[in-house]
Design an enzyme around this catalytic site. Sequence first.
Site, PDB file in Angstrom:
ATOM      1  N   TYR A  14       0.670  -0.809  -0.153  1.00 49.25           N
ATOM      2  CA  TYR A  14      -0.435   0.288  -0.012  1.00 49.25           C
ATOM      3  C   TYR A  14       1.106   1.107  -0.155  1.00 49.25           C
ATOM      4  CZ  TYR A  14      -3.791   2.906   1.462  1.00 49.25           C
ATOM      5  OH  TYR A  14      -4.741   3.969   1.807  1.00 49.25           O
TER       6      TYR A  14
ATOM      7  N   ARG B 182      -3.252   8.867  15.579  1.00 51.37           N
ATOM      8  CA  ARG B 182      -4.181   8.992  14.655  1.00 51.37           C
ATOM      9  C   ARG B 182      -5.141  10.776  14.790  1.00 51.37           C
ATOM     10  NH1 ARG B 182      -0.980   5.712  14.195  1.00 51.37           N
ATOM     11  NH2 ARG B 182      -0.917   4.165  12.942  1.00 51.37           N
TER      12      ARG B 182
ATOM     13  N   ASP C 176       3.090  -0.375  12.844  1.00 58.65           N
ATOM     14  CA  ASP C 176       2.062   0.479  12.123  1.00 58.65           C
ATOM     15  C   ASP C 176       3.258   1.528  13.018  1.00 58.65           C
ATOM     16  OD1 ASP C 176      -1.020   0.025  14.067  1.00 58.65           O
ATOM     17  OD2 ASP C 176      -0.169   1.578  14.908  1.00 58.65           O
TER      18      ASP C 176
END
Length: 322
Positions: A149, A215, A277
């Site tokens: 990705y 986030r 992550d």
Amino acid sequence: MNIMRRKRVLVTGGAGFIGAHLCARLLRDGCEVVCVDNFFTGTRDNVRPLLDHPHFEVLRHDITHPLFVEPDEIYNLACPASPIHYQHDPVQTVKTNIIGAINMLGLAKRTRAKILQASTSEVYGDPLEHPQPESYWGNVNPIGPRSCYDEGKRCAETLFFDYHRQHGLNIKVARIFNTYGPLMHPNDGRVVSNFIVQSLLGKDITVFGDGTQTRSFCYVDDLVEGLVRLMDSRDGFTGPVNLGNPVEFTMLELADKVIGLTGTKSVVRFDPLPQDDPRQRKPDISLAERELGWKPQEPLQEGLVKTVDYFRKLLSEIEHPP
Ligand code: NAD
Ligand code: UDP
């Protein structure tokens, strides 16, 4: 736009979460919209309310194959966005990002259409600069499970800029940060949908790692507004431009908010942190503010209320089909 006819807009990935909102918005703006999707993660349900619209068309098509339509503008959104989905068939994810981009750029070259790429904050990888401005080149693992990705999107940006320099294409590149809202798939695997669905079903809330990673969450209507403004931005403005909400939360803070909103008895369960992550993520949106006059309007709390309502209704329809 030529006043004799509507602007013809192609939205790839138009039956996905963001794509379906974008198609609805463009129809409201008076455009003719062709939605192209292979339904890998998107669904017909997402665009069902639009199907009877006289200026809307859906084509089942995979953008890794050439497409012959005649748009004035192309929004290239086709690509699974959730880690579990883009890692399901990583080779296909790379093909969608690269062969798909080449096909859509080729289409734009032939038709002289303006073309916008839905890039991502993932091009910054696990960022060492915080918040992330567009000038930051990123910290990306080229061979990890997220690379299909991240590197796919990075190479797509390269292709966009090479077509711009080599063939004079009118390109716009948006780096989208975590976006949420109604029409997310309940099994999408992204954190907002996971926490809400888990809370509504009374299941454990799966916080990965210790939950201190951050986030910044942008409500989908704000994001769509940013995409449309970018497409309409002045000639010569290519981006890349960050589109996201600069207010940062830890995953534990998000879990607390969702627990508070749903009134669930669910408890937090700590699961292992997935490989690579990112620890932190927050956009610097000064370029979007300056060039597009854009900044997000919807606070997380209010966006979550609408998203919880959406999932409550969806889950009750699944339990009691009409
Ligand atoms: P989504 O998975 O809901 O939508 C993607 C859509 O693309 C789906 O409808 C899927 O079926 C379709 N698709 C996938 N491969 C295809 C192919 N080869 N041919 C045709 N259609 C294909 O994801 P989303 O959240 O709506 O994301 C849309 C775009 O925005 C993606 O490009 C994603 O990378 C980007 N983005 C999203 C976020 C976010 O937080 N949602 C963040 C950064 C970037
Ligand atoms: N996450 C989590 N629980 C979940 C799903 C995700 O704690 O059930 C975490 C994940 O590890 C990441 C953050 O939430 O740190 C955002 O994950 P998501 O998949 O939504 O997006 P991305 O990692 O692409 O930003």
